[in-house]
Design a protein around this motif. Structure first.
Motif, PDB file in Angstrom:
ATOM      1  N   GLY A  99     -10.320   3.970   8.830  1.00  0.00           N
ATOM      2  CA  GLY A  99      -9.856   2.923   9.718  1.00  0.00           C
ATOM      3  C   GLY A  99      -8.602   2.247   9.238  1.00  0.00           C
ATOM      4  N   SER A 100      -8.277   1.138   9.913  1.00  0.00           N
ATOM      5  CA  SER A 100      -7.059   0.385   9.655  1.00  0.00           C
ATOM      6  C   SER A 100      -7.285  -0.773   8.688  1.00  0.00           C
ATOM      7  CB  SER A 100      -6.502  -0.155  10.982  1.00  0.00           C
ATOM      8  OG  SER A 100      -5.256  -0.757  10.805  1.00  0.00           O
ATOM      9  N   SER A 101      -8.546  -1.099   8.413  1.00  0.00           N
ATOM     10  CA  SER A 101      -8.907  -2.114   7.429  1.00  0.00           C
ATOM     11  C   SER A 101     -10.373  -1.921   7.093  1.00  0.00           C
ATOM     12  CB  SER A 101      -8.679  -3.532   7.975  1.00  0.00           C
ATOM     13  OG  SER A 101      -9.680  -3.885   8.911  1.00  0.00           O
TER      14      SER A 101
ATOM     15  N   TRP B 267       0.853  -1.201   0.000  1.00  0.00           N
ATOM     16  CA  TRP B 267       0.000   0.000   0.000  1.00  0.00           C
ATOM     17  C   TRP B 267       0.888   1.251   0.000  1.00  0.00           C
ATOM     18  CZ3 TRP B 267      -5.620   0.204   1.221  1.00  0.00           C
ATOM     19  CH2 TRP B 267      -6.224  -1.063   1.178  1.00  0.00           C
ATOM     20  N   ASN B 268       1.934   1.200  -0.805  1.00  0.00           N
ATOM     21  CA  ASN B 268       2.928   2.266  -0.793  1.00  0.00           C
ATOM     22  C   ASN B 268       3.224   2.687  -2.226  1.00  0.00           C
ATOM     23  OD1 ASN B 268       5.384   3.769  -0.705  1.00  0.00           O
ATOM     24  ND2 ASN B 268       5.931   2.800   1.233  1.00  0.00           N
TER      25      ASN B 268
ATOM     26  N   GLN C  42      -6.967   4.104   5.883  1.00  0.00           N
ATOM     27  CA  GLN C  42      -7.863   3.792   4.769  1.00  0.00           C
ATOM     28  C   GLN C  42      -9.182   4.537   4.927  1.00  0.00           C
ATOM     29  OE1 GLN C  42      -8.050  -0.596   4.576  1.00  0.00           O
ATOM     30  NE2 GLN C  42      -6.027  -0.593   5.549  1.00  0.00           N
ATOM     31  N   LEU C  43      -9.604   5.199   3.855  1.00  0.00           N
ATOM     32  CA  LEU C  43     -10.874   5.932   3.864  1.00  0.00           C
ATOM     33  C   LEU C  43     -11.853   5.247   2.918  1.00  0.00           C
ATOM     34  CD1 LEU C  43     -11.443   9.760   3.794  1.00  0.00           C
ATOM     35  CD2 LEU C  43     -12.762   8.278   2.276  1.00  0.00           C
ATOM     36  N   TYR C  44     -13.002   4.900   3.452  1.00  0.00           N
ATOM     37  CA  TYR C  44     -14.068   4.279   2.687  1.00  0.00           C
ATOM     38  C   TYR C  44     -15.284   5.210   2.658  1.00  0.00           C
ATOM     39  CZ  TYR C  44     -11.354  -0.018   3.395  1.00  0.00           C
ATOM     40  OH  TYR C  44     -10.351  -0.960   3.418  1.00  0.00           O
TER      41      TYR C  44
ATOM     42  N   PHE D 193      -6.283   6.277   0.561  1.00  0.00           N
ATOM     43  CA  PHE D 193      -5.443   5.696   1.608  1.00  0.00           C
ATOM     44  C   PHE D 193      -4.138   6.462   1.658  1.00  0.00           C
ATOM     45  CE2 PHE D 193      -4.249   3.265  -2.192  1.00  0.00           C
ATOM     46  CZ  PHE D 193      -2.866   3.265  -2.122  1.00  0.00           C
ATOM     47  N   GLU D 194      -3.487   6.401   2.788  1.00  0.00           N
ATOM     48  CA  GLU D 194      -2.191   7.053   2.958  1.00  0.00           C
ATOM     49  C   GLU D 194      -1.384   6.275   3.981  1.00  0.00           C
ATOM     50  OE1 GLU D 194       0.635   9.360   1.700  1.00  0.00           O
ATOM     51  OE2 GLU D 194      -1.425   9.766   1.020  1.00  0.00           O
ATOM     52  N   LYS D 195      -0.133   5.994   3.632  1.00  0.00           N
ATOM     53  CA  LYS D 195       0.750   5.282   4.555  1.00  0.00           C
ATOM     54  C   LYS D 195       1.626   6.303   5.267  1.00  0.00           C
ATOM     55  CE  LYS D 195       3.276   0.936   4.776  1.00  0.00           C
ATOM     56  NZ  LYS D 195       3.636  -0.278   4.025  1.00  0.00           N
TER      57      LYS D 195
END
Length: 661
Positions: free
Chosen positions: A647-649, A62-63, A583-585, A603-605
């Motif tokens: 969230g994280s997932s 995810w990068n 993560q944005l849903y 999403f952003e790491k």
């Protein structure tokens, strides 16, 4: 120029100074040279290259930065081996866990693909070589791939299966695209005017080269008129390719206008100029370089997913381990030279066993037991291997099991029959856990596998992909805490095959025709909407530290195409440095059509030291709230209530706000 003259090469025109185009499979490195007549390998020591992490591994970082770095190193190797086109990346959707080539593809989610694939493409093409994104389109199974006729509703087509390819063109500026083997709505993909002309060239404005998959052209007229520029196959009768003598005869007879051939040649020459094939300043590339080795190690490190760490057994403390048991055939098996188009003749490959031994050095005794065998052995031989492994596990300070699949299952040309671990591994793992409940289980695969026979008894599970030449190094660093795991699943791991949308709705693998009855409900879009509990959800991945989310702000905007701006704060609330993928849903709470419970939109790491915080900002546009309207044949956003979920997932939502748009 327009057809193959060797397995991966076209023929140039010597009298005009036009060189051949030289291509190379695939997403995991530069495939070895194949004899143009026998198609056999004749490897030379100086031609060996690096084995790269598989596509699912890259997506699991995810990068975006690492995806670019991966592509840059891959393109560097491709150019260094004297090639012009890298036949990668592969971006077909993970429609089912059973697809044999899932490891060559990235994700079940079109947005994640649309973020990762363009970065790989840009990295590859920085080296004066062309990327060739594949396989356009709906090549989601290997069973009957050369003939199966795929169909689906328009929403699934536009919302799930096209976005990755569109992003490759629009965001990645990819220079070439490979047409798929299969049919789509009656026409072979390499002979489909709708796909290659209407969508690819007219709608998306693609002006690059379309290359057939090897043997995917069936009719000279249809392929040429659809816009397929190069006819490639695995057949040493090169003069009889559809674009060879058959095309010449049709032009000479007047059946096909010479102008059509001119357009194909023009696009080939344009690509050659774009990658500086006539320019003495063209980059020379490099393979097996220190920089390339570092790049694949960085990707491998961040691709590893910590699935379960119930009692915080990981990271292992090397100072307390004098005798370590490592069990499992995959711990000591080389994977690089298998799998189909992604196989490479690697200069080296650090296996999990080698990586751990190298990391620990001389202060720890390493003891290895195979435990199971991928060969056809007797029940007596199998039991002997199991007993040796159990005895070893029971007499060491710690135990690591490395099993999973191999390239007899994750491979081109064949789909898996089920999700179960092969070679009686479930039974072996259960027996090992009975004596070593603290055993660290490492699953090596390119696709989800069933774990329910033993998962409740296991405290620690790690997902390790086909991670390339430096994979064993990365795994050892994660297991012993030199690297904090930060990978997240790019596809859901269901509990069992019967839980998957393809199994529930059909069809897979189908017969001569396959209709995608699940529609848009692929992956987590199905599991979350239909309340099916997965083993491990999309976006899941643990860390050796913890992260706290707070201060969610959602601001409505009316300027331009911007709908809302989102900000939140993430804090490393643990004791070690680590990285978290935020993560944005988006959830459409009331809509005139059926929509998934949530869809990934951003999403952003972020990398944080203990106690450090970072503010994450996202901007959402009208497109992020829209669906494809079949009635209007266009994208549509309906006014109403939407939930912003962060969230994280996909199932670990930490913050939520409802907005009215």
């Amino acid at each position: 120029m327009v057809h193959g003259y060797a397995v991966y090469d076209s023929k140039g025109v010597d009298r005009l100074g036009i060189p051949p185009l030289r291509m190379a499979d695939g997403p995991m490195g530069v495939r070895g040279e194949l004899d143009r007549i026998t198609f056999e390998y004749h490897p030379k020591s100086y031609e060996r290259v690096l084995n790269f992490p598989c596509s699912t591994a890259v997506a699991s970082t995810w990068n975006r930065r690492l995806a670019f770095l991966h592509g840059k190193a891959l393109g560097n190797e491709v150019r260094g081996r004297g090639k012009d086109i890298s036949l990668s990346p592969g971006i077909n959707i993970h429609r089912t866990p059973l697809c044999g080539r899932n490891f060559e593809y990235e994700s079940e989610d079109p947005y994640l693909i649309s973020q990762i694939a363009p970065e790989i493409i840009k990295g590859i093409q920085e080296n004066d070589v062309a990327a060739c994104v594949k396989h356009f389109v709906a090549n989601n199974q290997e069973t009957n791939r050369g003939a199966v006729d795929v169909d689906m509703d328009e929403r699934a087509f536009h919302e799930i299966y096209l976005p990755g390819f569109k992003a490759a063109v629009k965001e990645g500026a990819v220079l070439s695209i490979m047409g798929a083997y299969n049919r789509f709505r009656g026409s072979f993909c390499c002979e489909s005017k709708y796909l290659l002309n209407d969508i690819l060239r007219k709608t998306w404005g693609f002006d690059g080269l379309v290359i057939s998959d090897w043997g995917a052209v069936h009719d000279t007229n249809n392929a040429l008129l659809a816009g397929c520029d190069m006819d490639m196959k695995v057949d040493n009768n090169y003069d009889e390719y559809h674009y060879a003598n058959p095309l010449k005869e049709k032009i000479e007879s007047g059946e096909i206008e010479e102008a059509a051939l001119d357009n194909m040649v023009r696009r080939i020459l344009t690509l050659m100029y774009r990658i500086k094939m006539f320019d003495p300043t063209r980059k020379k590339g490099a393979f097996n370089s220190k920089e390339n080795r570092q790049a694949i190690l960085d990707v491998a490190r961040e691709s590893i997913v910590l699935l379960k760490n119930k009692k915080n057994i990981l990271p292992l403390k090397e100072t307390t381990i004098k005798k370590l048991a490592i069990i499992g055939e995959n711990a000591d098996t080389y994977q690089a030279s298998k799998g189909g188009s992604s196989e490479v003749q690697a200069l080296y490959e650090i296996t999990p066993l080698a990586g751990i031994a190298m990391y620990l050095g001389g202060n720890t005794e390493i003891h290895y037991a195979k435990g199971y065998s991928s060969q056809d052995i007797t029940e007596e031989e199998r039991e002997k291997l199991a007993k040796e492994a159990i005895e070893l596990a029971n007499n060491c300070d710690a135990c690591i099991y490395v099993g999973g699949l191999n390239h007899d299952f994750d491979m081109e040309g064949r789909d898996r029959k089920n999700m179960k671990l092969p070679f009686h591994q479930d039974s072996l793992i259960k027996r090992l856990l009975s004596v070593r409940p603290d055993m660290v289980i490492v699953n090596m695969s390119g696709s989800p596998v069933e774990m329910q026979e033993w998962i409740e008894d296991a405290d620690t599970v790690v997902q390790y992909w086909y991670s390339g030449s430096e994979g064993g190094t990365a795994l050892a660093e994660v297991i012993f805490g030199a690297v904090n795991p930060s990978g997240k699943l790019s596809s859901t791991f269901p509990k069992k095959l019967e839980d998957t949308p393809v199994y529930r709705f059909g069809e897979f693998p189908g017969g001569d025709k396959v209709y995608y009855h699940e529609g848009i409900f692929v992956g987590y879009r199905y599991y979350d909407t239909y309340k099916v509990e997965p083993q491990f959800c999309f976006g899941h991945g643990l860390s050796y530290t913890t992260f706290h989310y707070d201060a969610l702000k959602v601001i409505n905007k009316t300027s331009g195409d911007t709908c809302i701006e989102v900000s939140l704060k993430v804090t490393n609330s643990g004791k070690v440095a680590g990285a978290e993928t935020v993560q944005l849903y988006v959830s459409d709470l009331l809509c005139s059509v059926s929509r998934p419970e949530k869809e990934l939109r951003r999403f952003e790491k972020v990398y944080l030291s203990p106690g450090e915080s970072s503010v994450i900002n996202f901007t959402l546009t009208q497109e992020d709230f829209s669906f494809y309207s079949i009635e209007d044949a266009s994208w549509k956003m309906e006014k109403g209530e939407f939930a912003i979920l962060v969230g994280s997932s996909s199932r670990d939502i930490r913050l939520k706000k409802t907005i009215l748009l």
